[in-house]
Design an enzyme around this catalytic site. Structure first.
Site, PDB file in Angstrom:
ATOM      1  N   LEU A  18       1.031  -1.253  -0.041  1.00 41.11           N
ATOM      2  CA  LEU A  18       0.193  -0.071  -0.078  1.00 41.11           C
ATOM      3  C   LEU A  18       0.778   1.315  -0.064  1.00 41.11           C
ATOM      4  CD1 LEU A  18      -2.499  -1.099   2.535  1.00 41.11           C
ATOM      5  CD2 LEU A  18      -2.865  -1.154   0.006  1.00 41.11           C
ATOM      6  N   GLY A  21       6.539   4.409   4.458  1.00 38.84           N
ATOM      7  CA  GLY A  21       6.897   5.722   5.293  1.00 38.84           C
ATOM      8  C   GLY A  21       8.300   5.670   5.879  1.00 38.84           C
ATOM      9  N   GLY A  22       8.321   6.482   6.683  1.00 39.60           N
ATOM     10  CA  GLY A  22       9.680   6.433   7.735  1.00 39.60           C
ATOM     11  C   GLY A  22      10.015   5.565   8.323  1.00 39.60           C
ATOM     12  N   VAL A  26       3.746  -0.812   4.371  1.00 41.87           N
ATOM     13  CA  VAL A  26       2.282  -1.173   4.728  1.00 41.87           C
ATOM     14  C   VAL A  26       2.023  -1.907   3.681  1.00 41.87           C
ATOM     15  CG1 VAL A  26       0.303  -0.433   5.277  1.00 41.87           C
ATOM     16  CG2 VAL A  26       2.043   0.967   5.942  1.00 41.87           C
ATOM     17  N   ASP A 129       2.607  12.659  15.141  1.00 36.37           N
ATOM     18  CA  ASP A 129       2.933  13.043  13.716  1.00 36.37           C
ATOM     19  C   ASP A 129       1.640  13.089  12.834  1.00 36.37           C
ATOM     20  OD1 ASP A 129       4.508  13.278  11.523  1.00 36.37           O
ATOM     21  OD2 ASP A 129       4.869  11.380  10.960  1.00 36.37           O
TER      22      ASP A 129
END
Length: 451
Positions: A18, A21-22, A26, A129
């Site tokens: 999907l 990120g950091g 995912v 975040d």
């Protein structure tokens, strides 16, 4: 880090990637009972940080307490082994960062985000975040993802390895100055995210990260174009002093009130960013109602419940490896279907579609043949009715979960086909009906081939 389709991580089967990120990548996945979930596989440099994993392990149980229709609830976690991962509810939608802005239904977005903030803070979780990229828009409603992860993994070794802890422009000034991120920091991020959704602009401008961070600490946000009912509230949430910002409960109360949000001195428009909000009588009543646990629903408050039976086997030792997934049903505490019930429901849906679809096609053919070939027309109708009535008789004698629904569908379909046959015969010529039937046949074949 990417896993090919069909790979398994623990009991979860990965279907497709999907995003990344950091902290991790995912994947859309299936749990052991066939339900879709989102599995976040932590990046190798994060998985190699024992301190970060220990901190995340301590936070997982608290993160699992966050529930509600506006958060992607944490379902499971396994932080041991070579591939540590977190499992959350899968949210089908697009991030706020890529949907068209300004957002059309800004009130709906604001109320949903405020309730997500309340759910996290009531459970003792700080997102750390919150930004447009971490707000999924699902059928017009916001769903906050990745809560608690940035806070739990905020360590020097993880940051040095390449993960960015937070996004300047949405991080509160006290966080940029090195102080601890608490609930007021999330309130700041909430306001910055809403400002972006309302104007389509970054609230502290664009440019190098250092320049944006400097504006956050030393300048006010750009709120030009924010609706008058929302601007005072955002100004209060973006105050430099964390103690001066409203709480999540107060924000919910202001947004739930019918009257426009008012600043401390009742001033609306520019210049309110340095004024702390005060609630009116109606807003205070709404807040008292929220704190007493009353009220539920998407348009107002909801109470964050605690699940019984959770917690570590021994004090100080979180047990996150044996957690089981469950079907997430927002706003309901009713029966959760078993695997067999879910399969039976799926079979019933497929069967109902076939009954209705074949009935429409039979009515088209019978209507087209009524004038030139009346015997064929009656034969088609009788054949369809015989098959469907037989199916209803089987349902009557069976012990299926949906036998009553099945019988109603069958008998209604027979009557509906007869009515449709008469109506089509009266309204259209045989040639037109034959074209309709041919088109329906081609569309049906194409649909089956694509499926």
């Amino acid at each position: 880090m990417s896993e090919p389709d069909g790979e398994h991580v623990g009991p979860y089967r990965l279907l497709s990637t999907l995003g990344s990120g950091g902290f991790g990548e995912v994947h859309l996945a299936l749990d052991p009972e066939g339900r879709t979930v989102a599995v976040k596989l932590l990046h190798p440099h994060v998985a190699a940080d024992a301190q970060a994993l220990t901190r995340l392990e301590r936070e997982v149980e608290t993160m699992r307490l966050v529930e509600g229709p506006y958060v992607a609830e944490v379902l499971d976690a396994s932080l041991a082994g070579d591939r540590p991962y977190l499992v959350t509810r899968y949210v089908q939608g697009r991030p706020l960062s890529v949907v068209p802005v300004p957002v059309a239904d800004l009130r709906r977005l604001a109320r949903g985000l405020a309730q997500a903030l309340l759910a996290m803070h009531e459970a003792g979780v700080v997102h750390r975040d919150l930004k447009p990229a971490n707000v999924m828009m699902a059928d017009g409603d916001p769903v906050v993802i990745d809560f608690g992860i940035a806070s739990a993994l905020d360590s020097l070794s993880v940051t040095a390895s390449g993960a960015v802890i937070g996004t300047p422009g949405y991080l509160a000034p006290e966080v940029l100055e090195g102080h601890e991120a608490g609930a007021p920091a999330d309130v700041f991020s909430f306001a910055a995210t809403l400002a972006y959704a309302a104007t389509g602009r970054q609230p502290y401008g664009t440019g190098p990260l250092s320049a944006v961070a400097y504006r956050v600490v030393h300048h006010e946000a750009d709120l030009e174009g924010v609706p008058a009912w929302l601007e005072p509230l955002l100004g209060d949430c973006l105050l430099q002093d964390p103690e001066a910002r409203p709480t999540a409960a107060q924000i919910c109360a202001v947004l739930a009130a019918d009257a426009p949000a008012r600043g401390r001195h009742g001033v609306t428009g520019a210049g309110t960013a340095r004024r702390r909000s005060a609630l009116g009588q109606d807003q205070e009543a709404a807040l008292l109602e929220a704190s007493s646990g009353r009220g539920a629903g998407r348009g107002g408050f909801f109470w964050v419940g605690r699940r019984s039976g959770t917690g570590p086997a021994h004090p100080g030792e979180p047990d996150v490896h044996g957690l089981s997934t469950r079907e997430w049903r927002p706003g309901r505490d009713g029966h959760v279907r078993t695997v067999e019930e879910s399969r039976a429901l799926h079979r019933e849906k497929v069967r109902r579609r076939w009954v209705i679809g074949s009935g429409v096609f039979a009515a088209l053919l019978a209507a087209a043949a009524r004038t030139p070939l009346p015997e064929v027309s009656l034969f088609l109708l009788a054949s369809y009715a015989l098959v469907v009535v037989a199916d209803a008789a089987v349902a009557l004698l069976s012990r299926g979960l949906f036998k009553v629904r099945r019988m109603v569908t069958d008998l209604t379909s027979v009557a509906g086909v007869a009515v449709l046959w008469l109506a089509l015969s009266a309204l259209f010529s045989p040639f037109t009906l034959a074209l309709f039937a041919g088109t329906a046949l081609v569309v049906g074949v194409v649909f089956l081939l694509n499926a």
